[in-house]
Design an enzyme around this catalytic site. Structure first.
Site, PDB file in Angstrom:
ATOM      1  N   THR A   6      38.600  90.191 120.204  1.00  0.00           N
ATOM      2  CA  THR A   6      39.462  91.184 119.528  1.00  0.00           C
ATOM      3  C   THR A   6      38.724  92.469 119.148  1.00  0.00           C
ATOM      4  O   THR A   6      39.180  93.221 118.298  1.00  0.00           O
ATOM      5  CB  THR A   6      40.104  90.598 118.245  1.00  0.00           C
ATOM      6  N   TRP A   7      37.594  92.727 119.776  1.00  0.00           N
ATOM      7  CA  TRP A   7      36.877  93.974 119.486  1.00  0.00           C
ATOM      8  C   TRP A   7      37.760  95.141 119.912  1.00  0.00           C
ATOM      9  O   TRP A   7      38.348  95.096 120.995  1.00  0.00           O
ATOM     10  CB  TRP A   7      35.546  93.986 120.248  1.00  0.00           C
ATOM     11  N   ASP A  36      38.625  85.099 118.766  1.00  0.00           N
ATOM     12  CA  ASP A  36      37.389  85.523 118.113  1.00  0.00           C
ATOM     13  C   ASP A  36      37.579  86.895 117.486  1.00  0.00           C
ATOM     14  O   ASP A  36      37.981  87.843 118.150  1.00  0.00           O
ATOM     15  CB  ASP A  36      36.254  85.606 119.147  1.00  0.00           C
ATOM     16  N   TYR A  41      35.538  94.426 112.841  1.00  0.00           N
ATOM     17  CA  TYR A  41      36.394  94.983 113.889  1.00  0.00           C
ATOM     18  C   TYR A  41      37.572  95.733 113.250  1.00  0.00           C
ATOM     19  O   TYR A  41      38.373  95.148 112.518  1.00  0.00           O
ATOM     20  CB  TYR A  41      36.928  93.898 114.832  1.00  0.00           C
ATOM     21  N   GLN A 152      27.054  82.890 119.718  1.00  0.00           N
ATOM     22  CA  GLN A 152      27.853  83.847 120.500  1.00  0.00           C
ATOM     23  C   GLN A 152      26.917  84.921 121.043  1.00  0.00           C
ATOM     24  O   GLN A 152      26.251  85.630 120.271  1.00  0.00           O
ATOM     25  CB  GLN A 152      28.952  84.467 119.620  1.00  0.00           C
ATOM     26  N   TYR A 180      30.129  86.531 125.130  1.00  0.00           N
ATOM     27  CA  TYR A 180      30.901  87.755 124.849  1.00  0.00           C
ATOM     28  C   TYR A 180      30.662  88.791 125.932  1.00  0.00           C
ATOM     29  O   TYR A 180      29.697  88.703 126.682  1.00  0.00           O
ATOM     30  CB  TYR A 180      30.662  88.275 123.432  1.00  0.00           C
ATOM     31  N   LEU A 183      33.484  90.076 130.861  1.00  0.00           N
ATOM     32  CA  LEU A 183      33.944  90.962 131.947  1.00  0.00           C
ATOM     33  C   LEU A 183      33.126  92.253 131.952  1.00  0.00           C
ATOM     34  O   LEU A 183      33.572  93.270 132.475  1.00  0.00           O
ATOM     35  CB  LEU A 183      35.436  91.274 131.772  1.00  0.00           C
TER      36      LEU A 183
HETATM   37  P1  NAP Z   1      35.133  92.184 127.795  1.00  0.00           P
HETATM   38  O1  NAP Z   1      36.001  91.103 127.299  1.00  0.00           O
HETATM   39  O2  NAP Z   1      34.042  91.869 128.756  1.00  0.00           O
HETATM   40  O3  NAP Z   1      36.021  93.333 128.460  1.00  0.00           O
HETATM   41  C1  NAP Z   1      37.150  93.876 127.822  1.00  0.00           C
HETATM   42  C2  NAP Z   1      37.688  94.991 128.720  1.00  0.00           C
HETATM   43  O4  NAP Z   1      38.077  94.421 129.975  1.00  0.00           O
HETATM   44  C3  NAP Z   1      38.895  95.672 128.150  1.00  0.00           C
HETATM   45  O5  NAP Z   1      38.786  97.047 128.467  1.00  0.00           O
HETATM   46  C4  NAP Z   1      40.072  95.058 128.919  1.00  0.00           C
HETATM   47  O6  NAP Z   1      41.123  95.970 129.102  1.00  0.00           O
HETATM   48  C5  NAP Z   1      39.415  94.757 130.255  1.00  0.00           C
HETATM   49  N1  NAP Z   1      40.036  93.620 130.932  1.00  0.00           N
HETATM   50  C6  NAP Z   1      40.429  92.443 130.377  1.00  0.00           C
HETATM   51  N2  NAP Z   1      40.946  91.633 131.306  1.00  0.00           N
HETATM   52  C7  NAP Z   1      40.889  92.313 132.484  1.00  0.00           C
HETATM   53  C8  NAP Z   1      41.308  92.013 133.793  1.00  0.00           C
HETATM   54  N3  NAP Z   1      41.873  90.839 134.090  1.00  0.00           N
HETATM   55  N4  NAP Z   1      41.090  92.940 134.771  1.00  0.00           N
HETATM   56  C9  NAP Z   1      40.515  94.127 134.476  1.00  0.00           C
HETATM   57  N5  NAP Z   1      40.108  94.483 133.231  1.00  0.00           N
HETATM   58  C10 NAP Z   1      40.302  93.574 132.242  1.00  0.00           C
HETATM   59  O7  NAP Z   1      34.422  93.002 126.611  1.00  0.00           O
HETATM   60  P2  NAP Z   1      34.455  92.904 125.023  1.00  0.00           P
HETATM   61  O8  NAP Z   1      35.813  93.060 124.466  1.00  0.00           O
HETATM   62  O9  NAP Z   1      33.424  93.840 124.530  1.00  0.00           O
HETATM   63  O10 NAP Z   1      33.945  91.425 124.728  1.00  0.00           O
HETATM   64  C11 NAP Z   1      34.827  90.340 124.514  1.00  0.00           C
HETATM   65  C12 NAP Z   1      34.824  89.923 123.064  1.00  0.00           C
HETATM   66  O11 NAP Z   1      33.536  89.460 122.677  1.00  0.00           O
HETATM   67  C13 NAP Z   1      35.087  91.058 122.057  1.00  0.00           C
HETATM   68  O12 NAP Z   1      36.436  91.441 122.042  1.00  0.00           O
HETATM   69  C14 NAP Z   1      34.576  90.423 120.794  1.00  0.00           C
HETATM   70  O13 NAP Z   1      35.507  89.500 120.258  1.00  0.00           O
HETATM   71  C15 NAP Z   1      33.325  89.715 121.307  1.00  0.00           C
HETATM   72  N6  NAP Z   1      32.075  90.523 121.149  1.00  0.00           N
HETATM   73  C16 NAP Z   1      31.123  90.030 120.321  1.00  0.00           C
HETATM   74  C17 NAP Z   1      29.948  90.731 120.136  1.00  0.00           C
HETATM   75  C18 NAP Z   1      28.923  90.161 119.200  1.00  0.00           C
HETATM   76  O14 NAP Z   1      27.977  90.869 118.845  1.00  0.00           O
HETATM   77  N7  NAP Z   1      29.067  88.916 118.814  1.00  0.00           N
HETATM   78  C19 NAP Z   1      29.717  91.946 120.799  1.00  0.00           C
HETATM   79  C20 NAP Z   1      30.694  92.410 121.670  1.00  0.00           C
HETATM   80  C21 NAP Z   1      31.880  91.686 121.852  1.00  0.00           C
HETATM   81  P3  NAP Z   1      42.481  95.931 128.217  1.00  0.00           P
HETATM   82  O15 NAP Z   1      42.072  95.726 126.788  1.00  0.00           O
HETATM   83  O16 NAP Z   1      43.119  97.236 128.512  1.00  0.00           O
HETATM   84  O17 NAP Z   1      43.325  94.768 128.700  1.00  0.00           O
END
Ligand code: NAP
Length: 255
Positions: A6-7, A36, A41, A152, A180, A183
């Site tokens: 949910t970032w 998550d 956030y 994580q 995390y 993608l």
């Molecule tokens: P991610 O999940 O790797 O990528 C998200 C991006 O990919 C968004 O722009 C989304 O677009 C796009 N996307 C999603 N599904 C897709 C698909 N099927 N085809 C093409 N593009 C797609 O990156 P993230 O949000 O940074 O990481 C995931 C989660 O990990 C976060 O939301 C957070 O909860 C967690 N996180 C944790 C930390 C930590 O320090 N613990 C750090 C970073 C992230 P749309 O939104 O437009 O659908």
């Protein structure tokens, strides 16, 4: 194997927020039932939107959220947890994670509060995030009555640094790895993924990335998608598993 991140959710204006809630709700319907979040956030807005998305279906969902290091004091942990619980509109949090290590507050003080939260039923499991092997071991030593359930960490086909130490450690010690940015924040590697492989499994590049990252036992992934079509695409990404040979071949291409 797949939950939802949910970032950046809750950062935008009202109209977009309704779509984000809809996307989360759709993901839960399709079985991506771990969500998550983190207190940081959207300055709490992400947790509030998660609260809206799980209204009436809380028991179908596994809620993970995180506390930021500036709140790692004993009092800070107790008060942050209470605030997250309020924003989420739940009675307890399933997995409460330390967002990243603190260099200011001794881990023993933080973990004392985490264990108290477990004892009082405010949280079910304790997790860490962005902790190295040494930091995880130290955190574990500070928990006389509980285990650390998960770490994580950033992990994807294109970001593999944990494979040299942290990943085998977590596998050996039975800590779930929550991958995390699975993608790579939406920067899909496009043409580097062989077309033949996509056709063989009828998968999109995103689906193949999610299938690859959750291939190893004990690794789950939390892709974030605000777009319902992305959610629907991701939810079916692990229905079929790629073969061991294809897993290894894909791993080699991105080494
Ligand atoms: P991610 O999940 O790797 O990528 C998200 C991006 O990919 C968004 O722009 C989304 O677009 C796009 N996307 C999603 N599904 C897709 C698909 N099927 N085809 C093409 N593009 C797609 O990156 P993230 O949000 O940074 O990481 C995931 C989660 O990990 C976060 O939301 C957070 O909860 C967690 N996180 C944790 C930390 C930590 O320090 N613990 C750090 C970073 C992230 P749309 O939104 O437009 O659908």
């Amino acid at each position: 194997m797949l939950g939802m991140g949910t970032w950046e959710i809750g950062d935008a204006q009202d109209e977009k927020r309704a779509l984000e809630v809809k996307a989360l709700r759709r993901g839960i319907e399709l079985g991506m039932s771990m969500i998550d979040s983190a207190e940081m956030y959207g300055y709490g807005n992400a947790e509030k939107l998660v609260g809206q998305a799980i209204k009436g279906i809380r028991d179908d969902v596994f809620i993970a959220t995180k506390v930021s290091p500036e709140h790692f004091s004993y009092e800070g942990i107790l008060s942050s947890c209470e605030s997250s619980i309020r924003r989420l509109g739940v009675e307890h949090i399933d997995l409460y994670q330390l967002h990243w290590p603190s260099h200011q507050v001794p881990i023993g003080e933080t973990m004392k509060a985490m264990e108290e939260l477990v004892a009082h039923g405010k949280i079910r499991y304790i997790g860490v995030s962005n902790f190295s092997v040494a930091q995880t071991l130290k955190a574990r030593e500070s928990l006389p009555r509980s285990e650390i359930a998960s770490n994580q960490i950033r992990y994807s086909l294109t970001h593999r640094s944990i494979e040299s130490g942290l990943l085998p450690f977590c596998e050996r010690e039975k800590l779930t790895v929550i991958a995390y940015q699975p993608l790579d924040s939406g920067k899909l590697p496009g043409s580097k993924i062989p077309q033949a492989l996509l056709e063989k499994y009828s998968m999109t590049p995103a689906q193949l990335m999610l299938n690859w990252v959750t291939y190893r036992n004990g690794v789950v992934a939390i892709p974030k998608a605000a777009n319902v079509e992305h959610v629907e695409e991701n939810a079916v990404a692990v229905r079929t598993r790629i073969s061991a040979d294809d897993y290894r071949a894909l791993s080699r291409i991105f080494e």
